[in-house]
Enzyme design. Structure first.
Site, PDB file in Angstrom:
ATOM      1  N   TRP A 153      37.704 -37.229  -1.977  1.00 38.57           N
ATOM      2  CA  TRP A 153      39.240 -36.511  -1.366  1.00 38.57           C
ATOM      3  C   TRP A 153      39.994 -37.766  -0.658  1.00 38.57           C
ATOM      4  CZ3 TRP A 153      42.042 -35.292   3.013  1.00 38.57           C
ATOM      5  CH2 TRP A 153      42.825 -34.351   2.903  1.00 38.57           C
TER       6      TRP A 153
ATOM      7  N   ASN B 188      31.543 -40.720   3.837  1.00 38.49           N
ATOM      8  CA  ASN B 188      32.352 -39.563   3.718  1.00 38.49           C
ATOM      9  C   ASN B 188      32.965 -39.598   5.228  1.00 38.49           C
ATOM     10  OD1 ASN B 188      33.099 -37.089   3.984  1.00 38.49           O
ATOM     11  ND2 ASN B 188      31.272 -36.065   4.459  1.00 38.49           N
ATOM     12  N   GLY B 189      34.176 -39.541   5.263  1.00 34.43           N
ATOM     13  CA  GLY B 189      34.697 -39.504   6.895  1.00 34.43           C
ATOM     14  C   GLY B 189      35.817 -40.326   6.970  1.00 34.43           C
TER      15      GLY B 189
ATOM     16  N   ARG C  19      34.351 -30.703  -1.886  1.00 33.96           N
ATOM     17  CA  ARG C  19      34.651 -31.366  -1.001  1.00 33.96           C
ATOM     18  C   ARG C  19      35.785 -32.484  -1.176  1.00 33.96           C
ATOM     19  NH1 ARG C  19      30.582 -30.868   3.063  1.00 33.96           N
ATOM     20  NH2 ARG C  19      31.583 -32.989   3.941  1.00 33.96           N
TER      21      ARG C  19
ATOM     22  N   GLU D 122      46.534 -14.047   6.374  1.00 36.01           N
ATOM     23  CA  GLU D 122      45.571 -14.600   5.495  1.00 36.01           C
ATOM     24  C   GLU D 122      45.933 -14.332   4.097  1.00 36.01           C
ATOM     25  OE1 GLU D 122      43.079 -16.449   5.818  1.00 36.01           O
ATOM     26  OE2 GLU D 122      41.711 -16.013   4.189  1.00 36.01           O
TER      27      GLU D 122
ATOM     28  N   GLU E 151      47.217 -20.963  -1.335  1.00 32.62           N
ATOM     29  CA  GLU E 151      46.246 -22.012  -1.642  1.00 32.62           C
ATOM     30  C   GLU E 151      46.098 -22.251  -3.023  1.00 32.62           C
ATOM     31  OE1 GLU E 151      42.590 -22.385   1.207  1.00 32.62           O
ATOM     32  OE2 GLU E 151      43.273 -20.241   0.975  1.00 32.62           O
TER      33      GLU E 151
ATOM     34  N   HIS F  80      65.249 -10.266  11.858  1.00 37.83           N
ATOM     35  CA  HIS F  80      65.586 -11.353  13.056  1.00 37.83           C
ATOM     36  C   HIS F  80      65.753 -12.425  12.217  1.00 37.83           C
ATOM     37  CE1 HIS F  80      65.086  -8.466  16.123  1.00 37.83           C
ATOM     38  NE2 HIS F  80      63.874  -8.126  15.855  1.00 37.83           N
TER      39      HIS F  80
ATOM     40  N   CYS G  17      35.158 -35.641   1.231  1.00 38.93           N
ATOM     41  CA  CYS G  17      34.380 -36.316   0.198  1.00 38.93           C
ATOM     42  C   CYS G  17      33.031 -35.808   0.297  1.00 38.93           C
ATOM     43  CB  CYS G  17      34.248 -37.899   0.542  1.00 38.93           C
ATOM     44  SG  CYS G  17      35.833 -38.396   0.606  1.00 38.93           S
TER      45      CYS G  17
ATOM     46  N   LYS H  26      46.070 -17.181   0.964  1.00 37.82           N
ATOM     47  CA  LYS H  26      45.152 -17.152  -0.137  1.00 37.82           C
ATOM     48  C   LYS H  26      46.137 -17.587  -1.377  1.00 37.82           C
ATOM     49  CE  LYS H  26      42.097 -17.616   1.016  1.00 37.82           C
ATOM     50  NZ  LYS H  26      41.625 -17.665   2.304  1.00 37.82           N
TER      51      LYS H  26
ATOM     52  N   LYS I 239      37.403 -28.567   0.631  1.00 43.44           N
ATOM     53  CA  LYS I 239      36.685 -27.140   1.278  1.00 43.44           C
ATOM     54  C   LYS I 239      36.383 -27.665   2.660  1.00 43.44           C
ATOM     55  CE  LYS I 239      34.512 -23.247   1.394  1.00 43.44           C
ATOM     56  NZ  LYS I 239      35.280 -22.295   1.505  1.00 43.44           N
TER      57      LYS I 239
HETATM   58  C1  F6R Z   1      41.394 -21.324   3.366  1.00 39.54           C
HETATM   59  C2  F6R Z   1      40.379 -22.199   3.918  1.00 39.54           C
HETATM   60  C3  F6R Z   1      40.592 -23.339   5.078  1.00 39.54           C
HETATM   61  C4  F6R Z   1      39.599 -22.928   6.026  1.00 39.54           C
HETATM   62  C5  F6R Z   1      39.886 -24.062   7.104  1.00 39.54           C
HETATM   63  C6  F6R Z   1      38.675 -23.913   8.438  1.00 39.54           C
HETATM   64  O1  F6R Z   1      40.907 -20.623   2.290  1.00 39.54           O
HETATM   65  O2  F6R Z   1      39.354 -22.311   3.559  1.00 39.54           O
HETATM   66  O3  F6R Z   1      42.009 -22.834   5.631  1.00 39.54           O
HETATM   67  O4  F6R Z   1      39.282 -21.759   6.502  1.00 39.54           O
HETATM   68  O5  F6R Z   1      39.684 -25.763   6.661  1.00 39.54           O
HETATM   69  O6  F6R Z   1      37.383 -24.330   7.693  1.00 39.54           O
HETATM   70  P1  F6R Z   1      36.142 -23.925   8.471  1.00 39.54           P
HETATM   71  O7  F6R Z   1      36.027 -22.493   8.507  1.00 39.54           O
HETATM   72  O8  F6R Z   1      34.953 -24.531   7.631  1.00 39.54           O
HETATM   73  O9  F6R Z   1      36.182 -24.658   9.906  1.00 39.54           O
END
Ligand code: F6R
Length: 606
Positions: free
Chosen positions: A74, A98-99, A27, A479, A486, A502, A2, A483, A601
């Protein structure tokens, strides 16, 4: 997660609040709302859905008042709905939050007994009623008493209908900054929300409270004592937090990678042409006697950590353990004095990462943070910080920050390796020279976008995608698959190429897309065998390999070529190709690239 924002000044609050929320939508974006004091009353405007729904329903220019708070949500407690969206109101009090308030279920019956009526399913409503319960005309005092009863993480912005000129706020384990303007002041969860108006901010610490009027900012600690703080001057400008002509933040941010890598690398090369670890000198001094190194993160940061393990163990021969922060924090890790722990977090606010970091510190390890946000919680609590100078990352999917995390790990790892005798002078110089070339080589990957776009247009319909690789291509596969998951909502899995036979091969069917990462050239023949196993079972193979790798081209249906560098640094180039591929698949599918469903995010809740 949020995002919250607040304004007090002389201008109309609603357009400023809505603009600020736009910058915080990364957020959370399932509902939004604002509360604006019109001089007599606090009026509430809320809507389910994206912020634009709220803006369309209540055009900001038509909302009168020079004091207000806003929220983009969120959902954690209660589904996304108008009723559950913030601000929440109790009597003359309005609150944005927020939280997570962890003890809300215990406080709720107590407040109900006192006659408060709950209308939402949120934890936040408890905070609104609690402030109201303690409110006897002094907003700060009421907030302080309420905070003393609240457990969990929260940043709260609070208004009272009795005060048309005052906004109060508190921060505990959720980010909150104060922006200082001329005849106006702000609060926000993150700097981009207020950057258009000011670059002067106070970074609040846990427990800090603030009382804002248009000409006055008063800061208090959790005991209610006045405190003073240094003003933090933001060095990046509003343009960096804007799309600047790009279709999405994600593609803009991928295209910033050369600059980001350059900015992360160059300040770490001293006048003698050697890496300087002066920012983390305590950690660097441990090099010779380091028992073990732990690297911790979540999501993309975890994947970067895994890459760090491969690199540091290979070059420095120091044992490295990598952990998900969410696991590390509860698994009673065997970490202690003589160990070091690198914590990676783009935002510096991820709840699990913070908790894991505290656990490592508590057990006596030296903690170094690799983070992108100056003044973030992770930065403030670590023993030492190695910043990634990636600038604001707005798209939910991390791209340029990941690249900068890799660069940071490669710099630290190379210097560490030299100090412990894992590499000699000649290897050190070769590695340094190779790293210096990387930003320009990333630019060449970006220049090859048409090819990547074309493959994405041909393959965007794949239902299942395997990412395979060996050695450092293995964490890179993780990674790259993340991507695609997501932002494309495509089922994508990463496998160590040698593991396919396996079990996972059973999943392979006609049309499965296999993305084979082949930057580990010493292992190429092994990976090629695995690709052939997939091809004979009718998979389509997309390779990513360094220029001149004939075998890779021969064995792939299509192969994206990246410039030639040392094997160990090639993942930085291949990662950008994989990010672009995911981006263009998402565009082909017509998805909301920057704000994928169900995600946010900054994950400031457990
Ligand atoms: C993926 C992504 C998330 C963050 C994860 C950690 O694209 O953005 O997987 O990497 O939530 O976030 P931070 O780096 O802000 O601790």
């Amino acid at each position: 997660m949020c995002g919250i924002v607040g304004y007090v000044g002389e201008r109309n609050a609603a357009p400023i609040l809505m603009k600020g929320l736009e910058k915080l939508e990364y957020r959370g974006y399932d509902s939004a709302g604002i509360a604006v004091h019109d001089g007599k009353n606090v009026n509430i405007y809320k809507a389910k859905g994206r912020l634009k729904v709220l803006e369309e329903r209540y055009p900001p220019s038509e909302v009168a008042g020079v004091l207000g708070i806003g929220h983009t949500r969120w959902a954690t407690h209660g589904e996304p709905s108008e009723l559950n969206s913030h601000p929440h109101v109790s009597g003359r009090i309005a609150v944005v939050h927020n939280g997570i308030i962890e003890n809300y279920q215990r406080l709720k019956p107590w407040l109900e007994e006192k006659g408060f009526n709950f209308i939402s399913e949120t934890d936040t409503e408890v905070a609104a009623h609690l402030v109201n319960h303690f409110y006897e005309g002094n907003l700060l005092r009421a907030l302080k008493k309420a905070v003393a009863l609240l457990e969990g993480s929260f940043a709260l912005g609070v208004l009272s209908a009795d005060y048309p000129d005052t906004l109060v706020a508190v921060r505990k384990a959720s980010p909150l900054i104060v922006g200082i303007g001329d005849n106006e002041n702000f609060i926000a969860s993150d700097i981009p929300a207020i950057l258009e108006h000011t670059r002067k901010v106070y970074l609040l610490d846990d427990g800090d409270m603030v009382v804002l009027k248009k000409n006055d900012v008063r800061l208090y600690n959790s005991l209610g004592e006045r405190i003073r703080k240094e003003i933090f001057h933001v060095t990046w400008d509003a343009d960096m937090a804007e799309k600047g002509g790009w279709a999405h933040f994600m593609v803009k941010e991928i295209n910033e990678t050369p600059k980001v890598l350059h900015d992360t690398l160059l300040p770490r090369i001293d006048e003698n042409g050697r890496f300087s670890l002066s920012e983390i000198s305590g950690f660097a001094a441990m090099a010779g006697g380091l028992r073990r190194l732990f690297i911790i993160g979540c999501g993309t940061a975890y994947n970067a950590a895994m890459m760090g393990k491969y690199f540091i163990e290979r070059t420095a021969r120091i044992p490295v353990e990598v952990d998900y922060a969410s696991e590390f924090r509860y698994r009673k890790p065997l970490i202690g004095r003589g160990d070091a722990c690198i914590v990676i977090s783009q935002s510096g606010e991820t709840a699990d990462t913070l908790a894991a970091m505290r656990e490592a510190k508590k057990r006596g390890a030296r903690v170094v943070a690799i983070t992108n946000v100056v003044g973030s919680s992770v930065a403030r609590e670590a023993d030492e910080v190695f910043y990634t100078w990636a600038g604001p990352e707005i798209a939910v999917a991390s791209t340029k920050a990941y690249s900068a995390q890799l660069m940071a790990l490669f710099i630290i790892g190379t210097e560490l390796a030299f100090r412990v005798g894992g590499i000699d002078e000649e290897q050190y110089s070769a590695m340094l020279s190779a790293l210096i070339k990387i930003p320009e080589q990333v630019q060449r990957v970006l220049d090859n976008v048409a090819r990547i776009q074309q493959v994405a247009a041909e393959r965007f319909n794949a239902k299942n995608v395997f990412y395979i690789g060996r050695g450092m291509d293995c964490p890179l596969s993780m990674e790259s698959a993340l991507k695609l998951k997501e932002i494309c909502y495509t089922h994508a899995e990463a496998f160590a190429a040698g593991e396919l036979k396996h079990g996972p091969l059973a999943l392979l069917e006609r049309g499965t897309l296999v993305v084979s990462l082949m930057t580990e050239e010493a292992l190429i023949d092994k990976t090629i065998s695995n690709m052939i196993e997939c091809r004979t079972r009718s998979a389509y193979i997309l390779g990513i390999a360094m220029e001149g790798n004939i075998k890779a081209v021969e064995t792939s249906d299509e192969c994206i070529m990246i410039p030639r560098t040392m094997d160990c640094f090639a993942p930085m180039l291949a990662a950008v190709a994989a990010q672009l591929f995911a981006y263009y698949v998402a565009v082909q599918k017509g998805l909301d690239v920057d704000k994928p469903r169900n995600l946010a995010k900054s994950v400031t809740v457990e």
